[in-house]
Write an enzyme that holds these catalytic residues in place. Structure first.
Site, PDB file in Angstrom:
ATOM      1  N   CYS A 148     -47.347   4.651   3.575  1.00  0.00           N
ATOM      2  CA  CYS A 148     -47.544   3.584   2.596  1.00  0.00           C
ATOM      3  C   CYS A 148     -47.285   4.005   1.152  1.00  0.00           C
ATOM      4  O   CYS A 148     -47.683   3.331   0.234  1.00  0.00           O
ATOM      5  CB  CYS A 148     -48.931   2.978   2.733  1.00  0.00           C
ATOM      6  SG  CYS A 148     -50.244   4.102   2.291  1.00  0.00           S
ATOM      7  N   ARG A 164       5.893   2.270  -3.821  1.00  0.00           N
ATOM      8  CA  ARG A 164       4.520   1.764  -3.929  1.00  0.00           C
ATOM      9  C   ARG A 164       3.509   2.888  -3.803  1.00  0.00           C
ATOM     10  O   ARG A 164       3.631   3.749  -2.940  1.00  0.00           O
ATOM     11  CB  ARG A 164       4.262   0.732  -2.824  1.00  0.00           C
ATOM     12  CG  ARG A 164       5.377  -0.251  -2.658  1.00  0.00           C
ATOM     13  CD  ARG A 164       5.157  -1.173  -1.473  1.00  0.00           C
ATOM     14  NE  ARG A 164       3.976  -2.006  -1.609  1.00  0.00           N
ATOM     15  CZ  ARG A 164       3.547  -2.818  -0.647  1.00  0.00           C
ATOM     16  NH1 ARG A 164       4.175  -2.872   0.511  1.00  0.00           N
ATOM     17  NH2 ARG A 164       2.479  -3.556  -0.845  1.00  0.00           N
ATOM     18  N   GLY A 177      -4.617  -2.472  -8.934  1.00  0.00           N
ATOM     19  CA  GLY A 177      -4.022  -2.394 -10.259  1.00  0.00           C
ATOM     20  C   GLY A 177      -4.106  -1.021 -10.895  1.00  0.00           C
ATOM     21  O   GLY A 177      -3.697  -0.850 -12.040  1.00  0.00           O
ATOM     22  N   LYS A 223      -2.678   1.663   2.151  1.00  0.00           N
ATOM     23  CA  LYS A 223      -1.558   0.730   2.207  1.00  0.00           C
ATOM     24  C   LYS A 223      -0.533   1.200   3.242  1.00  0.00           C
ATOM     25  O   LYS A 223      -0.097   0.419   4.094  1.00  0.00           O
ATOM     26  CB  LYS A 223      -0.911   0.661   0.813  1.00  0.00           C
ATOM     27  CG  LYS A 223       0.029  -0.501   0.619  1.00  0.00           C
ATOM     28  CD  LYS A 223       0.679  -0.437  -0.763  1.00  0.00           C
ATOM     29  CE  LYS A 223      -0.331  -0.702  -1.863  1.00  0.00           C
ATOM     30  NZ  LYS A 223       0.238  -0.480  -3.206  1.00  0.00           N
ATOM     31  N   SER A 256     -52.565   6.784   7.877  1.00  0.00           N
ATOM     32  CA  SER A 256     -51.545   6.213   7.007  1.00  0.00           C
ATOM     33  C   SER A 256     -51.197   7.261   5.959  1.00  0.00           C
ATOM     34  O   SER A 256     -52.057   7.685   5.184  1.00  0.00           O
ATOM     35  CB  SER A 256     -52.062   4.938   6.342  1.00  0.00           C
ATOM     36  OG  SER A 256     -51.091   4.442   5.458  1.00  0.00           O
ATOM     37  N   TYR A 279     -44.900   2.323  11.399  1.00  0.00           N
ATOM     38  CA  TYR A 279     -44.472   1.371  10.363  1.00  0.00           C
ATOM     39  C   TYR A 279     -44.365   2.047   9.004  1.00  0.00           C
ATOM     40  O   TYR A 279     -44.959   3.103   8.771  1.00  0.00           O
ATOM     41  CB  TYR A 279     -45.435   0.179  10.286  1.00  0.00           C
ATOM     42  CG  TYR A 279     -46.812   0.536   9.759  1.00  0.00           C
ATOM     43  CD1 TYR A 279     -47.068   0.512   8.385  1.00  0.00           C
ATOM     44  CD2 TYR A 279     -47.842   0.904  10.617  1.00  0.00           C
ATOM     45  CE1 TYR A 279     -48.320   0.855   7.896  1.00  0.00           C
ATOM     46  CE2 TYR A 279     -49.093   1.243  10.137  1.00  0.00           C
ATOM     47  CZ  TYR A 279     -49.329   1.226   8.775  1.00  0.00           C
ATOM     48  OH  TYR A 279     -50.549   1.573   8.277  1.00  0.00           O
ATOM     49  N   ARG A 288      -5.338  -5.337   4.177  1.00  0.00           N
ATOM     50  CA  ARG A 288      -6.467  -4.410   4.012  1.00  0.00           C
ATOM     51  C   ARG A 288      -7.749  -5.204   4.160  1.00  0.00           C
ATOM     52  O   ARG A 288      -7.734  -6.440   4.066  1.00  0.00           O
ATOM     53  CB  ARG A 288      -6.431  -3.748   2.632  1.00  0.00           C
ATOM     54  CG  ARG A 288      -6.538  -4.764   1.527  1.00  0.00           C
ATOM     55  CD  ARG A 288      -6.487  -4.097   0.164  1.00  0.00           C
ATOM     56  NE  ARG A 288      -6.324  -5.120  -0.862  1.00  0.00           N
ATOM     57  CZ  ARG A 288      -5.807  -4.906  -2.056  1.00  0.00           C
ATOM     58  NH1 ARG A 288      -5.384  -3.719  -2.379  1.00  0.00           N
ATOM     59  NH2 ARG A 288      -5.714  -5.878  -2.923  1.00  0.00           N
ATOM     60  N   MET A 315      -2.759   1.982  -9.699  1.00  0.00           N
ATOM     61  CA  MET A 315      -1.546   2.773  -9.601  1.00  0.00           C
ATOM     62  C   MET A 315      -0.382   1.785  -9.631  1.00  0.00           C
ATOM     63  O   MET A 315      -0.542   0.621  -9.326  1.00  0.00           O
ATOM     64  CB  MET A 315      -1.534   3.540  -8.285  1.00  0.00           C
ATOM     65  CG  MET A 315      -2.859   4.194  -7.975  1.00  0.00           C
ATOM     66  SD  MET A 315      -3.166   5.650  -8.947  1.00  0.00           S
ATOM     67  CE  MET A 315      -2.012   6.743  -8.158  1.00  0.00           C
ATOM     68  N   HIS A 367      -6.551  -9.971 -11.696  1.00  0.00           N
ATOM     69  CA  HIS A 367      -7.199  -8.676 -11.877  1.00  0.00           C
ATOM     70  C   HIS A 367      -8.693  -8.835 -12.165  1.00  0.00           C
ATOM     71  O   HIS A 367      -9.537  -8.207 -11.535  1.00  0.00           O
ATOM     72  CB  HIS A 367      -6.502  -7.929 -13.019  1.00  0.00           C
ATOM     73  CG  HIS A 367      -7.099  -6.584 -13.304  1.00  0.00           C
ATOM     74  ND1 HIS A 367      -8.029  -6.393 -14.289  1.00  0.00           N
ATOM     75  CD2 HIS A 367      -6.912  -5.380 -12.706  1.00  0.00           C
ATOM     76  CE1 HIS A 367      -8.379  -5.118 -14.302  1.00  0.00           C
ATOM     77  NE2 HIS A 367      -7.711  -4.480 -13.350  1.00  0.00           N
TER      78      HIS A 367
END
Ligand code: ADP
Ligand code: MG
Ligand code: MG
Length: 868
Positions: free
Chosen positions: A819, A93, A102, A22, A752, A839, A326, A104, A443
């Site tokens: 795999c 604040r 909510g 903040k 593989s 892959y 924010r 603090m 809230h």
């Protein structure tokens, strides 16, 4: 000595650690020349110092700095703190690095006392306003600092009153304060400020803050900053107000501002969900200039932060002030949509888009919804759709009840008038949250979206009596434990348990995943063998099938019977008969596979498990089978006994079957090739079958099996006069295979990695028994995690690196895949990215995640390479 306080002009958005989110953003907005009331910030360092002390008091140094900053603020604002004709009021604040809605507490109107209240009344020519502010201050101060419930004071008085009435009210407030706290209401503004700062510091360790941090994995050591800011007054006049706004819809991500405001109201009025606020669009008519300025600022902030913003603002007598910005919390659905739109708008790059997504978002995007049929049922109430999704569960009216019911294994839906931070634990165990009051920024709404929990707020037709545990709606009553169904996407609530749909991949997600594919350097394949699974894998974006397990094709009743016949048959002709039958079945399976896949690569693994897996062990069942197959029961039992193994995982399976009974592999190869030839001709394409031999540990065994397959294929080509390209490769799942990878690469067309077996054999942990000790191992941190879920990079990973590098060095054209289960795990994928692997292949449902993980891994790896 380190500096502990910073003016808004001194900080910037990057200093969240020091100034809290903040505070840092207030600095940033100030330096963007936006209308921000002036102020300063006490750093998180000061908080940490304070909390580390034995005796909790503000240090002399800090007090001196605060007093100095207040003096500065007095000069800047031309007001004086705690005395004089033009009093300076401030808000105190809290604000940690990560926003904790909510969690603090904030104190408003600090600096009022029995003298300054008159000065404020005089200078604003509004005694009702001044006294109301004083009431609010006393009440908030009592609440935040001394935990005295706001209800003790009753509702804040409104309207016009005589001076003497106000004096009585204030004196009564102060009495309530004194009675509850055992001390007089402090008149010295500096003392008020110090007490308030200490309270904010201490609130870092209050229960609800701790719970929030635990749920959201936030460190307990960060501390909070404290912002001291000049007050502006949304409750000053009819053309004053306070509001919150998102630059995009936080539930759906849709473009367009989204928010609420209340006229003649202050701060928390709107967030508490006590009065129902007005939608932001109506501000356009009421105060067009303010609205236009607000929108312009909001858009500027979004561009500046390159993300959707959640802003808090106040209008004082027609003038707009920004109080917070924010990055807005959002649903997973909105997160994906917003990131995609921002990329389209040129605000962020494709890489940033990809890095803003996470597995959880994708998982939740594939949230369920109610079936269309189910939704035909009449809803009992309707509220605002605050967080999408669909949930079915039993009603609980308190957070405590929700927790208890959930502990007993029930699916719970928390139904309340409104939620408060005390409810956090109950909310986190609920399938859905419903509130009777509050708006889209209440809230409940904010917290539910953060948790990705389905939520409906503002159900005005619902009267909840939390004490009695009942809620009335227009046509009935809900009691604790009743089943309801909540649709967070429409805001509708239904009685009973509605049928749920599996979630579908959304259109944006589809587009985003395509972008992921373009950035990824490894492809994602699926592990699938049935037509349904193969289709599902393709739908989820697989570029091929990395593992089709042929044994899974035998689990139908008739096929199983023939497989048993094959294993148990006592003469050659019966065996041949079974082989012919099974071959036809397999061939038709492969035809279907190739029909769905066309030219897409598909790796088919020849039979892998020990043969006795196809047989029961129970004697009576064996007798039944013998009877069915017209065989001698005694002989069957003897044969099965002879097949039984002490360590089946290490026994006659995989390539060893290919060596000891070559007919099975030969039959499978014939089926694969015939199917490929037929579909190639039929569809006028060239299919290239990839035939994979499992559990290879020596070059010679691979060679023998390969040669025998080759012979079958040559025979087939000769007989039909046709031809088709094909590859014969090997699984790499035995440590020895890794060590001789160069030799194997010389004879195999592809590798593989079967990481499940490779992990089992590298550690010497039986996959089937590991559950007996792995939890203890991970608990005691002997292992960082379950290596069957997250690849062991140190050991198994080292073998994989050795094998893949040596294999490719021997034969550049060698394709290498992974795999096992870990092929769908992001942490494992990040590691596999650093190997020469082409892959990864995983279960269909994990494919979207794997695509994202591959893109992220490629981007991270590129950055790493640039750095080097
Ligand atoms: P939270 O973190 O709970 O949102 P804030 O510190 O943002 O707490 O304060 C809550 C609300 O109080 C703000 O949205 C704003 O409306 C009001 N507020 C805070 N500081 C001031 C101020 N200086 N002037 C006017 N209102 C304020
Ligand atoms: Mg708040
Ligand atoms: Mg706020």
């Amino acid at each position: 000595m380190t500096k502990l306080t910073y003016r808004f002009q001194e900080g910037k958005k990057e200093w969240k650690d020091l100034l809290g989110g903040k505070g840092a953003n207030l600095c940033e907005m100030t330096n963007l020349d936006l209308p921000v009331p002036n102020g300063f910030i006490i750093s998180t360092d000061a908080c940490k110092n304070y909390l580390a002390q034995e005796e909790k008091t503000l240090s002399k140094g800090l007090i001196a700095e605060i007093n100095f900053q207040v003096k500065e603020l007095e000069t800047l604002t031309n007001k004086s703190f705690g005395i004089g004709l033009n009093p300076l009021l401030v808000s105190v604040r809290s604000g940690a690095k990560y926003s904790m809605p909510g969690m603090m507490d904030t104190i408003l109107n600090l600096g009022l006392n029995d003298e300054t209240v008159y000065a404020l009344a005089e200078i604003t020519q509004n005694k009702d306003f001044a006294f109301q502010c004083y009431c609010r201050f006393i009440q908030m101060f009592a609440d935040v600092v001394y935990n005295i419930p706001a209800e003790n004071f009753g509702a804040i008085p409104t309207g016009t009153k005589e001076k003497s009435d106000w004096e009585n009210i204030i004196s009564n407030y102060q009495k309530i304060f004194a009675r509850a706290t055992g001390r007089k209401f402090p008149q010295d503004a500096f003392e008020q400020l110090q007490i308030a700062v200490e309270a904010v510091f201490s609130s870092w360790n209050n229960q609800r803050a701790k719970v929030y941090r635990r749920i959201h994995n936030i460190s307990d050591n960060l501390g909070t900053a404290v912002t001291i800011q000049q007050m502006v007054f949304g409750n000053y006049s009819e053309n004053s107000g306070t509001g919150v706004m998102f630059t995009r819809n936080p539930a759906t991500g849709e473009k367009g501002v989204y928010g609420e405001y209340l006229l003649k109201a202050q701060g928390e009025d709107i967030v508490a969900g006590i009065k129902t606020p007005e939608p932001i669009c109506t501000l356009q008519e009421k105060m067009p200039d303010v609205y236009a300025e607000l929108i312009e600022i909001a858009m500027q902030l979004e561009k500046h932060y390159c993300d959707m913003q959640d802003v808090e603002f106040t209008i004082e007598a027609g003038k707009l002030y920004m109080l917070q910005t924010r990055n807005g919390k959002r649903t997973p659905q909105a997160a994906v949509a917003i990131a995609y739109d921002l990329m389209k708008e040129g605000v962020i790059s494709e890489e940033t888009l990809i890095n803003r997504l996470d597995e959880e978002m994708i998982a939740q995007l594939m949230h369920p919804s109610f079936t269309n049929d189910a939704k035909k049922k009449a809803a009992i109430v309707r509220g605002l759709p605050a967080s999408p999704g669909a949930a079915v569960g039993q009603v609980a009216f308190t957070a405590k009840a929700a927790k208890e019911m959930s502990d007993k294994g029930s699916q719970v839906i928390l139904v309340r008038n409104e939620t408060s931070p005390e409810d956090i634990e109950g909310m986190s165990v609920s399938e859905a949250i419903v509130t009777a009051r509050g708006g889209m920024t209440s809230h409940a709404a904010v917290v539910a979206r953060g948790m990705g929990v389905c939520c409906v707020v503002g159900c005005e037709d619902l009267q909840v009596d939390e004490e009695k545990g009942v809620a009335n709606f227009t046509n009935g009553i809900l009691k604790t434990g009743d089943f309801i169904s909540v649709d967070g996407s429409s805001g509708r609530i239904y009685l009973g348990q509605l049928a749920l749909n599996e979630a579908e991949t959304s259109a944006v997600l589809e587009k985003v995943l395509k972008i992921c594919d373009a950035h990824a350097t490894m492809a994602v394949y699926g592990n699938a063998e049935t037509p349904r699974e193969i289709k599902e894998a393709l739908l989820k974006g697989a570029k091929g099938i990395g593992l089709a397990r042929t044994e899974h094709m035998f689990f139908q009743k008739e096929r199983l019977k023939m497989m048993r016949e094959l294993i148990l048959a006592d003469d050659r002709s019966r065996m041949d008969e079974a082989l012919v039958y099974i071959k036809e079945k397999q061939k038709s399976d492969f035809r279907q596979m190739y029909q769905i896949l066309g030219k897409l690569p598909c790796t088919i693994r020849l039979l892998d498990p020990p043969l006795h897996e196809f047989l029961p062990q129970d004697r009576s069942e064996l007798r039944a089978i013998a009877k069915e197959l017209n065989l001698n029961g005694q002989e069957v039992i003897a044969k099965v006994k002879s097949l039984a193994e002490v360590n089946p995982m290490l026994g006659l399976r995989g390539v060893r079957l290919g060596i000891t009974c070559p007919e099975i592999y030969q039959m499978q190869v014939a089926a694969i090739m015939e199917a490929a030839l037929e579909i190639s001709a039929q569809e006028k394409i060239t299919i290239t079958p990839h035939i994979m031999i499992p559990l290879v540990g020596t070059v010679k065994e691979f060679r023998i099996v390969k040669d025998s397959c080759q012979e079958v294929i040559n025979g087939l080509f000769e007989k039909t006069g046709t031809n088709l390209p094909f590859e014969i490769g090997t699984m790499i799942e035995i440590p020895r295979a890794c060590l001789i990878a160069d030799q194997l690469a010389a004879v195999a067309d592809f590798f593989s990695f079967g990481t499940n077996d490779l992990t089992q054999l590298t550690y010497g942990y039986s996959r089937d028994d590991a559950h007996k000790f792995l939890p203890t191992y991970t608990h005691q941190e002997i292992l960082p995690s379950d290596p069957f879920q997250h690849l062991d990079q140190e050991g198994v990973g080292k073998l994989m690196r050795f094998a893949s590098e040596n294999g490719k060095q021997e034969k550049e054209s060698l394709s290498v895949g992974v795999c096992g289960e870990v092929g769908g795990d992001p942490a494992s994928i990040a590691f596999i990215q650093t190997l020469p692997v082409d892959y990864v292949s995983c279960s269909p449902f994990r494919i979207p995640n794997a695509r994202l993980a591959c893109a992220k891994a490629a981007i991270a790896n590129k950055k790493q390479l640039i750095k080097l």
